[in-house]
Structures are given as structure tokens and as C-alpha cells.
Motif scaffolding. Structure first.
Motif, PDB file in Angstrom:
ATOM      1  N   SER A 182       0.822  -1.213   0.000  1.00  0.00           N
ATOM      2  CA  SER A 182       0.000   0.000   0.000  1.00  0.00           C
ATOM      3  C   SER A 182       0.855   1.262   0.000  1.00  0.00           C
ATOM      4  O   SER A 182       0.422   2.297  -0.520  1.00  0.00           O
ATOM      5  N   VAL A 208      -0.572   3.121   3.772  1.00  0.00           N
ATOM      6  CA  VAL A 208      -1.161   4.264   3.067  1.00  0.00           C
ATOM      7  C   VAL A 208      -0.944   5.545   3.872  1.00  0.00           C
ATOM      8  O   VAL A 208      -0.701   6.621   3.307  1.00  0.00           O
ATOM      9  N   LYS A 246      -6.024   2.875  -1.577  1.00  0.00           N
ATOM     10  CA  LYS A 246      -6.714   1.606  -1.323  1.00  0.00           C
ATOM     11  C   LYS A 246      -5.888   0.688  -0.435  1.00  0.00           C
ATOM     12  O   LYS A 246      -5.661  -0.487  -0.751  1.00  0.00           O
ATOM     13  N   GLY A 247      -5.442   1.225   0.693  1.00  0.00           N
ATOM     14  CA  GLY A 247      -4.546   0.479   1.574  1.00  0.00           C
ATOM     15  C   GLY A 247      -5.125  -0.815   2.095  1.00  0.00           C
ATOM     16  O   GLY A 247      -4.443  -1.834   2.125  1.00  0.00           O
ATOM     17  N   TYR A 260      -5.280  -3.438  -0.876  1.00  0.00           N
ATOM     18  CA  TYR A 260      -3.969  -3.941  -1.270  1.00  0.00           C
ATOM     19  C   TYR A 260      -3.294  -4.707  -0.134  1.00  0.00           C
ATOM     20  O   TYR A 260      -2.569  -5.681  -0.362  1.00  0.00           O
ATOM     21  N   GLY A 261      -3.522  -4.281   1.097  1.00  0.00           N
ATOM     22  CA  GLY A 261      -2.972  -5.009   2.233  1.00  0.00           C
ATOM     23  C   GLY A 261      -3.578  -6.388   2.374  1.00  0.00           C
ATOM     24  O   GLY A 261      -2.871  -7.373   2.616  1.00  0.00           O
ATOM     25  N   GLY A 308      -1.756  -2.645   5.395  1.00  0.00           N
ATOM     26  CA  GLY A 308      -2.097  -1.814   4.253  1.00  0.00           C
ATOM     27  C   GLY A 308      -2.608  -0.455   4.694  1.00  0.00           C
ATOM     28  O   GLY A 308      -2.279   0.573   4.089  1.00  0.00           O
ATOM     29  N   ASN A 355       1.617   1.856  -3.639  1.00  0.00           N
ATOM     30  CA  ASN A 355       0.463   2.193  -4.466  1.00  0.00           C
ATOM     31  C   ASN A 355      -0.231   3.473  -4.015  1.00  0.00           C
ATOM     32  O   ASN A 355      -0.990   4.059  -4.778  1.00  0.00           O
TER      33      ASN A 355
END
Length: 120
Positions: free
Chosen positions: A59, A117, A65-66, A69-70, A113, A62
Motif C-alpha cells: 500500500s 497508506v 486503497k490500503g 492492497y494489504g 495496508g 500504491n
């Protein structure tokens, strides 16, 4: 870097964290009076930390959208570890404790995630 590449990189780092923490734990187990009955707890803690680390890295790279993705990184980490156990151990079977550990590791990836973020 694309998302799939970041996923594989996060899994690679999670495996490095797992190996490093396992090495440290094994050194403690060898050179101290630590009992071998702590092995299941230690492996659970180590895989949970590594799953969270995979979520943090995924995350962080990226930047959005933690949680999603986590969870994804944690899920792939756990699935790959289960496949590895299945290939190594002839008597491996899915038990209820394995399901709980799997869910715990996926959730820890999601928490990682969220943390990843918010690092930036």
C-alpha cells in the motif's frame, strides 16, 4: 512499477522478513533456555508480522486503497506459505487452527495496508 510487480516485490520482502525473524528466533532457541514449546506461537507471530509488512509495502508503493492492497498482499503471502508447507510436509492437512491463522494473517495484511497508506 505496475501493481503485480509491486505485489511480488512485497511478497519477496515479506519472505526476507520471515527468514530474518526465524533466524533470530532460532538463535534464541539454540543459545538460551527458551523451550521448544514456544515454536508454534513464535511462527504465528513471525508470519503475522511478515504479512503486515507485505501489506505496508504494497500500500505504501500504491498510495491508495490500503486496506484492499494489504488484504491482497496478506492473502497471497498466506497462500504461498500454505503451498510451501503442503509441498514439504507429506502429512499436511487443513485444520481449524490453520484457518484461524490464515484469517489472522490476511487481516494483519489489511492492517498493514492501512498503516502503509498513512505513512506518506
Amino acid at each position: 512499477m505496475n501493481k503485480v510487480g509491486t505485489l511480488f516485490k512485497s511478497l519477496g520482502y515479506a519472505y526476507l522478513v520471515t527468514m530474518g525473524l526465524m533466524l533470530i528466533y532460532n538463535l534464541f532457541l539454540t543459545y538460551t533456555n527458551l523451550q521448544s514449546s514456544t515454536i508454534p506461537l513464535a511462527t504465528s507471530i513471525i508470519t503475522t508480522v511478515a504479512s503486515a509488512f507485505a501489506g505496508i509495502y504494497m500500500s505504501y508503493k500504491n498510495s491508495s486503497k490500503g486496506l484492499l492492497y494489504g488484504l491482497l498482499a496478506g492473502m497471497f503471502y498466506v497462500i504461498s506459505i500454505i503451498m510451501l508447507y503442503y509441498l514439504i510436509d507429506d502429512n499436511f492437512s487443513i485444520q481449524s487452527i490453520n484457518v484461524y491463522k490464515t484469517i489472522l494473517n490476511i487481516i494483519s495484511g489489511g492492517i498493514g495496508g492501512i498503516i502503509g497508506v498513512n505513512i506518506k
